[in-house]
Design a protein around this motif. Structure first.
Motif, PDB file in Angstrom:
ATOM      1  N   PHE A  14      72.659 129.324  25.149  1.00 34.95           N
ATOM      2  CA  PHE A  14      71.224 129.119  24.950  1.00 34.95           C
ATOM      3  C   PHE A  14      70.713 128.152  26.016  1.00 34.95           C
ATOM      4  N   GLY A  15      69.734 128.606  26.791  1.00 39.56           N
ATOM      5  CA  GLY A  15      69.172 127.784  27.852  1.00 39.56           C
ATOM      6  C   GLY A  15      69.684 128.215  29.209  1.00 39.56           C
ATOM      7  N   CYS A  16      68.777 128.673  30.079  1.00 45.89           N
ATOM      8  CA  CYS A  16      69.150 129.169  31.406  1.00 45.89           C
ATOM      9  C   CYS A  16      68.747 128.209  32.515  1.00 45.89           C
ATOM     10  N   GLY A  44      73.199 125.529  31.814  1.00 47.51           N
ATOM     11  CA  GLY A  44      73.419 126.765  31.078  1.00 47.51           C
ATOM     12  C   GLY A  44      73.936 127.872  31.975  1.00 47.51           C
ATOM     13  N   ALA A  86      73.039 135.505  27.671  1.00 40.43           N
ATOM     14  CA  ALA A  86      72.084 134.465  28.044  1.00 40.43           C
ATOM     15  C   ALA A  86      70.878 134.527  27.117  1.00 40.43           C
ATOM     16  N   ASP A  97      67.020 132.689  26.491  1.00 42.56           N
ATOM     17  CA  ASP A  97      65.986 131.790  26.993  1.00 42.56           C
ATOM     18  C   ASP A  97      64.630 132.368  26.616  1.00 42.56           C
ATOM     19  N   ARG A 138      63.837 133.545  33.951  1.00 43.14           N
ATOM     20  CA  ARG A 138      65.131 132.864  33.896  1.00 43.14           C
ATOM     21  C   ARG A 138      66.221 133.806  33.382  1.00 43.14           C
ATOM     22  N   LEU A 139      65.861 134.643  32.432  1.00 44.62           N
ATOM     23  CA  LEU A 139      66.834 135.626  31.930  1.00 44.62           C
ATOM     24  C   LEU A 139      67.195 136.628  33.017  1.00 44.62           C
ATOM     25  N   ASP A 145      74.984 125.488  23.429  1.00 41.85           N
ATOM     26  CA  ASP A 145      73.554 125.245  23.558  1.00 41.85           C
ATOM     27  C   ASP A 145      73.318 124.274  24.703  1.00 41.85           C
ATOM     28  N   SER A 186      70.124 123.915  25.849  1.00 49.83           N
ATOM     29  CA  SER A 186      68.672 123.709  25.824  1.00 49.83           C
ATOM     30  C   SER A 186      68.265 122.428  25.113  1.00 49.83           C
ATOM     31  N   SER A 224      67.149 126.656  18.911  1.00 47.93           N
ATOM     32  CA  SER A 224      68.311 127.243  19.583  1.00 47.93           C
ATOM     33  C   SER A 224      69.591 126.842  18.868  1.00 47.93           C
TER      34      SER A 224
END
Length: 375
Positions: free
Chosen positions: A175-177, A181, A198, A200, A205-206, A259, A261, A266
Motif C-alpha cells: 500500500f503506497g506507491c 513502497g 500495488a 494507491d 502512481r499505479l 503498508d 502509506s 490502508s
C-alpha cells in the motif's frame, strides 16, 4: 577549516545555506565529501512542521540523510576504505554496547546518532563524518546517485526480507506507491515473489508501479458521503479481493502485506486482505493513533511488525541487489537540483510536482559545487 556550506533548517519553512566547521574525525572514522543526497519524507516533515512525533527541531539543524560521496579523509585505524573511494553512506552511528546493538538489532539503539534527526546535523553539506564501517564502497556500475538511493532501498530490504521474511513464490501487497513502497515492490520481485500488488489512490502512481515492479494494481473506490473509515476499509478490502481474485487461504491468498502509506484506511484494509496466519509490516508513518480490528488480528493469528530504518546486512544486500541489476533504482529519480537550489527541491517535493507539472518520485540534491549530471 570552515569551507563546509550546509543547508540548515532554522525553523518551520525557514532554511538557508550557512558555513559550518568541517567535522573532525577520530581514528575509526572517515570524512566524506557528500556528492548526492536524496530528499526523504521525514526531511520534508521537519521542513514543514519542525517535528515528527517527539522529535522536535529545537535549534538549527542540517537536513538530509540519504547520501553518497567520496572519501576525503580517513582515521588512523581505518582499513576498509581509502581516500578517493566512492561510498554509500549509512547515516546512523550506534553505540555498539547496548542490548539492542549486541543482539544484532542496532536500529533500535537508544543512543543512535542519526543524520537529520534532532539535534544531529544531516548530510546536506560539503562534508559529513561517519564511522568507517558505515561507508560502503560502490562498485563501478553504480553511480553516486545510485549510492544515495541505497538508503531507501535498505529500508525496503529491511521491511521485505528481514521482517517480512519473504520467500520465493509468495504473494505480496504493498500500500503506497511512493519511493519506499516502490522499492518494497522491487525487492519483493527480486526475491522471487510470484505476485506483487500495488495499491494507491493516484492512478499515475499505479501506472508507474506496474511498469516498474508490480504485477497487479488496485485503485481504491472513493469514500462515500458520511462513510466511516472502518466501513470504507471493509468495503475497500472486499472490492480488492473481488477485483484481484484474492482468497483468505491457499495459492490465491496474500502472504505478506506492507503498508508504506501510513494511511489509517490502508492499514485497516491491509489487515483484512492478508491471509490467515500471514504477516503485516508497517513501514510508512502517518497518524500516531490508528483504529484496527483486533478481532481480525486475533482470529487470523496475524503477525504484525513495525519496520524501523534498517539493521545489520541490509545495506550490503541493497547494494548487491542494485549491483546485480535485480533492482534498478534509476527510474525513481525524477528531479535533480544543484545545492544552491536546495530550498526549491524541498518545495517541489512538498508539492508533489515541479512547476512544469511533472510528478515527484525522488528528488536528488547535488553537493556544493557538484554538477547535477555528475555520476
Amino acid at each position: 577549516m570552515s569551507d563546509n556550506p550546509s543547508f540548515v533548517l532554522k525553523g518551520v519553512l525557514d532554511v538557508e545555506i550557512q558555513q559550518k566547521p568541517v567535522p573532525e574525525i577520530d581514528r575509526n572514522e572517515v570524512l566524506v565529501e557528500v556528492k548526492k543526497t536524496g530528499i526523504c519524507g521525514s526531511d520534508v516533515h521537519f521542513f514543514v512542521h519542525g517535528r515528527i512525533g517527539d522529535c522536535v527541531v529545537e535549534k538549527p539543524m542540517v537536513l538530509g540523510h540519504e547520501a553518497a560521496g567520496v572519501i576525503s579523509k580517513v582515521g588512523s585505524s581505518v582499513t576498509n576504505v581509502k581516500v578517493g573511494d566512492r561510498v554509500a553512506m549509512e547515516p546512523g552511528a550506534t553505540c555498539r554496547k547496548c542490548e539492542a546493538c549486541k543482539e544484532g538489532r542496532y536500529q533500535l539503539c537508544p543512543d543512535v546518532i542519526f543524520a537529520a534527526t534532532p539535534p544531529i546535523d544531516g548530510t546536506l553539506a560539503r562534508y559529513y563524518r561517519l564511522p568507517s564501517d558505515l561507508a560502503y564502497p560502490l562498485p563501478p556500475n553504480l553511480s553516486l546517485e545510485d549510492g544515495a538511493m541505497m538508503e531507501p532501498l535498505s529500508v525496503a530490504v529491511h521491511a521485505v526480507s528481514k521482517l517480512g521474511a519473504l520467500r520465493s513464490n509468495q504473494s505480496v501487497a504493498v500500500f503506497g506507491c511512493g519511493p519506499v513502497g516502490l522499492l518494497c515492490m522491487a525487492v519483493a520481485k527480486a526475491l522471487g515473489a510470484s505476485r506483487v500488488i500495488a495499491v494507491d489512490i493516484v492512478p499515475s502512481r499505479l501506472e508507474f508501479a506496474k511498469a516498474y515492479a508490480a504485477t497487479d494494481a488496485f485503485l481504491p473506490p472513493p469514500m462515500e458521503k458520511d462513510e466511516s473509515r472502518v466501513a470504507f476499509s471493509i468495503r475497500n478490502a472486499q472490492a480488492m479481493k473481488e477485483k484481484l481474485g484474492i482468497a483468505d487461504r491457499g495459492p490465491q491468498s496474500i502472504d505478506l502485506v506492507l503498508d508504506a502509506s501510513g494511511a489509517e484506511v490502508s492499514i485497516q484494509t491491509g489487515i483484512r486482505v492478508v491471509k490467515s496466519g500471514g504477516t503485516f509490516v508497517q513501514v510508512g508513518m502517518g497518524n500516531t493513533n490508528v483504529n484496527i480490528d483486533i478481532f481480525m488480528v486475533i482470529c487470523k493469528e496475524l503477525v504484525i511488525k513495525g519496520s524501523f530504518r534498517y539493521g545489520p546486512g541490509d545495506y550490503p544486500l541493497a547494494i548487491a541487489l542494485a549491483t546485480s541489476g535485480k533492482v534498478d533504482v534509476k527510474p525513481l529519480v525524477s528531479h535533480r537540483f544543484p545545492f544552491t537550489q536546495a530550498r526549491e527541491a524541498f518545495e517541489t517535493t512538498r508539492n508533489g510536482k515541479s512547476p512544469d507539472g511533472k510528478g515527484v518520485i525522488k528528488a536528488i540534491i547535488s553537493g556544493p559545487d557538484v554538477d547535477i549530471n555528475e555520476a
